[in-house]
Motif scaffolding. Structure first.
Motif, PDB file in Angstrom:
ATOM      1  N   ALA A 136       0.832  -1.208   0.000  1.00 25.42           N
ATOM      2  CA  ALA A 136       0.000   0.000   0.000  1.00 25.42           C
ATOM      3  C   ALA A 136       0.865   1.256   0.000  1.00 25.42           C
ATOM      4  N   ALA A 137       1.945   1.260   0.777  1.00 27.04           N
ATOM      5  CA  ALA A 137       2.833   2.431   0.804  1.00 27.04           C
ATOM      6  C   ALA A 137       3.520   2.633  -0.544  1.00 27.04           C
ATOM      7  N   ALA A 138       3.948   1.548  -1.191  1.00 28.64           N
ATOM      8  CA  ALA A 138       4.596   1.679  -2.502  1.00 28.64           C
ATOM      9  C   ALA A 138       3.606   2.178  -3.553  1.00 28.64           C
ATOM     10  N   TYR A 139       2.369   1.695  -3.518  1.00 32.53           N
ATOM     11  CA  TYR A 139       1.365   2.158  -4.477  1.00 32.53           C
ATOM     12  C   TYR A 139       1.078   3.646  -4.285  1.00 32.53           C
ATOM     13  N   GLU A 140       0.977   4.086  -3.032  1.00 27.84           N
ATOM     14  CA  GLU A 140       0.705   5.502  -2.787  1.00 27.84           C
ATOM     15  C   GLU A 140       1.822   6.376  -3.345  1.00 27.84           C
ATOM     16  N   TRP A 141       3.077   5.955  -3.157  1.00 33.19           N
ATOM     17  CA  TRP A 141       4.193   6.752  -3.669  1.00 33.19           C
ATOM     18  C   TRP A 141       4.222   6.719  -5.202  1.00 33.19           C
ATOM     19  N   ALA A 142       3.959   5.568  -5.804  1.00 33.57           N
ATOM     20  CA  ALA A 142       4.022   5.463  -7.265  1.00 33.57           C
ATOM     21  C   ALA A 142       2.923   6.269  -7.948  1.00 33.57           C
ATOM     22  N   LEU A 143       1.761   6.399  -7.304  1.00 34.73           N
ATOM     23  CA  LEU A 143       0.631   7.105  -7.912  1.00 34.73           C
ATOM     24  C   LEU A 143       0.500   8.544  -7.425  1.00 34.73           C
ATOM     25  N   ALA A 144       1.503   9.060  -6.713  1.00 32.58           N
ATOM     26  CA  ALA A 144       1.432  10.444  -6.246  1.00 32.58           C
ATOM     27  C   ALA A 144       1.401  11.399  -7.434  1.00 32.58           C
ATOM     28  N   PRO A 145       0.491  12.373  -7.456  1.00 38.57           N
ATOM     29  CA  PRO A 145       0.363  13.232  -8.649  1.00 38.57           C
ATOM     30  C   PRO A 145       1.498  14.227  -8.819  1.00 38.57           C
ATOM     31  N   TRP A 146       2.279  14.514  -7.756  1.00 41.53           N
ATOM     32  CA  TRP A 146       3.312  15.537  -7.873  1.00 41.53           C
ATOM     33  C   TRP A 146       4.544  15.032  -8.608  1.00 41.53           C
ATOM     34  N   HIS A 147       4.601  13.749  -8.965  1.00 44.92           N
ATOM     35  CA  HIS A 147       5.767  13.252  -9.708  1.00 44.92           C
ATOM     36  C   HIS A 147       5.895  13.921 -11.079  1.00 44.92           C
ATOM     37  N   ARG A 148       4.778  14.378 -11.615  1.00 44.89           N
ATOM     38  CA  ARG A 148       4.815  14.978 -12.956  1.00 44.89           C
ATOM     39  C   ARG A 148       5.602  16.286 -12.987  1.00 44.89           C
ATOM     40  N   PHE A 149       5.792  16.916 -11.828  1.00 42.98           N
ATOM     41  CA  PHE A 149       6.532  18.177 -11.781  1.00 42.98           C
ATOM     42  C   PHE A 149       8.038  17.978 -11.605  1.00 42.98           C
ATOM     43  N   ARG A 150       8.487  16.764 -11.437  1.00 46.94           N
ATOM     44  CA  ARG A 150       9.914  16.508 -11.270  1.00 46.94           C
ATOM     45  C   ARG A 150      10.609  16.574 -12.625  1.00 46.94           C
ATOM     46  N   PRO A 151      11.794  17.174 -12.694  1.00 45.65           N
ATOM     47  CA  PRO A 151      12.456  17.353 -14.004  1.00 45.65           C
ATOM     48  C   PRO A 151      12.736  16.049 -14.731  1.00 45.65           C
ATOM     49  N   ARG A 152      13.190  15.026 -13.988  1.00 43.29           N
ATOM     50  CA  ARG A 152      13.567  13.795 -14.687  1.00 43.29           C
ATOM     51  C   ARG A 152      12.353  13.035 -15.194  1.00 43.29           C
TER      52      ARG A 152
END
Length: 394
Positions: A192-208
């Motif tokens: 559950a913790a890994a899924y929450e981190w993988a689906l976090a919406p703020w990843h789209r703002f990371r440069p890489r």
């Protein structure tokens, strides 16, 4: 002795004892009922009650089946084999329509790659009660990581994010290890913790993450991954848990923090979307096989367990030191403010008012810049001027 199908459901402890009296493991009993082993484990632990036709079949098998071995009387019972001594098999869907189809994975080698393999106590060759916290954490990490990385890859579609999500989930688990170690399902906690981190919406703002990810080599895998990534995140997570991992509908709803009807609606809509793009995926077992094949094409190598534990400890030390530094800075700023703050208040002189035609007296007020410069000039030149004449008495 034959009982009526309306026999009340035994308590959780009695369910486990009845199953063991038939000399059946959870996996063997689950195959007879037509559900996953996790469902039988949840029923025996009392987390979820059996319901529907599967529940009726479960109660009937518990109460009407004849034990294959008689219970010894008057002597000590022989130790039973461990419940996890059976080799793992591909996860089958709990749907009645899918039981007649036998999957034949091409790249998975006859074993599901979206789920950790089932190991026996003899295979582990260790006593769980004698493990240190670090050894128990390393065992859980080694056991769950390969399948969990593949699951998060199906959720995110990015290899580096899949590895990062699993590592961050296990770092969080190491920070809260007493809580995770006492949990009924530590693997589910980390998942559950890994899924929450993988689906976090703020990843789209990371440069890489703005750079495109290289797609899979096979065209069919690219199409399937593209359809998965276009599903809404809750639908994608429900499909991976239900069709990929093999959880039943109540467990999928509980892990996605939704009601069972909401999870069923998400699953139905996701299946419709997948079948519209890829008609062969209308069969649940074919969908499970394709998901396993897609996940197995990527060779994702996570970090070693000691590196994850060291990273968690470094992160904890960093945030502890940052909190201490912030507290000290706040205390210093407060002390400086108290030291430089004025101790008394001088109210300003109010302007005068005209009373009965008499003009107000001119009160001293603030000097202008020109007046202040003149005052400074006079104070500087006064000692160098002529001596002041003072009247002398006669």
């Amino acid at each position: 002795m034959t009982r009526s199908p309306a026999t009340p459901l035994p308590p959780p402890e009695e369910r486990r004892r009845l199953r063991k009296s038939h000399s059946l493991t959870q996996a063997q009993f689950a195959r007879r009922v037509g559900v996953s082993r996790e469902a039988v484990r949840a029923w025996e632990s009392g987390r979820t009650p059996p319901h529907g036709r599967k529940g009726e079949t479960y109660v009937k098998l518990l109460t009407t089946a004849t034990p294959t071995k008689p219970e010894p009387t008057g002597q000590q019972r022989s130790p039973e084999p461990p419940e996890h001594s059976e080799p793992a098999e591909p996860i089958k869907s709990a749907k009645p329509s899918a039981r007649s189809v036998k999957p034949s994975p091409v790249r998975t080698g006859g074993r599901s790659v979206l789920r950790p393999p089932v190991r026996s106590v003899q295979e582990e060759a260790v006593d769980p009660t004698t493990l240190t916290p670090a050894q128990a954490f390393d065992a859980l990490y080694t056991f769950c990581t390969p399948a969990l990385v593949r699951q998060t890859y199906l959720l995110s579609g990015r290899r580096d994010l899949a590895r990062e999500s699993v590592e961050r989930a296990f770092q969080l688990a190491w920070d809260r290890w007493p809580e995770v170690a006492r949990d009924r399902d530590p693997a589910g906690w980390v998942r559950a913790a890994a899924y929450e981190w993988a689906l976090a919406p703020w990843h789209r703002f990371r440069p890489r993450h703005r750079r495109p990810e290289p797609p899979p080599s096979q065209l069919s895998d690219r199409v399937l991954l593209d359809v998965l990534l276009h599903l809404p995140p809750p639908y994608r997570r429900t499909v991976v848990l239900y069709d990929g991992v093999g959880l039943d509908l109540p467990e999928t709803a509980a892990e996605t923090e939704a009601s069972t009807p909401a999870a069923a609606s998400r699953l139905l809509r996701a299946h419709e979307t997948l079948a519209a793009r890829l008609p062969e995926l209308s069969d649940p077992l074919v969908l499970h096989q394709r998901l396993a094949e897609l996940a197995s094409t990527e060779h994702l190598r996570p970090a070693k367990p000691p590196e994850v534990r060291d990273g968690s400890e470094r992160r904890a030390r960093f945030w502890t030191r940052a909190a201490i530094a912030f507290t000290l800075a706040l205390i210093g700023a407060t002390a400086l403010t108290l030291y430089t703050a004025p101790t008394h208040y001088d109210p300003p002189v109010p302007p005068g008012e005209t009373a009965q035609g008499v003009p107000p007296r001119v009160a001293p007020g603030p000097l202008s810049d020109k007046e202040r410069k003149l005052r400074t000039k006079l104070r500087e030149e006064l000692p160098h001027g002529p001596e002041r004449l003072a009247p002398q008495p006669w």
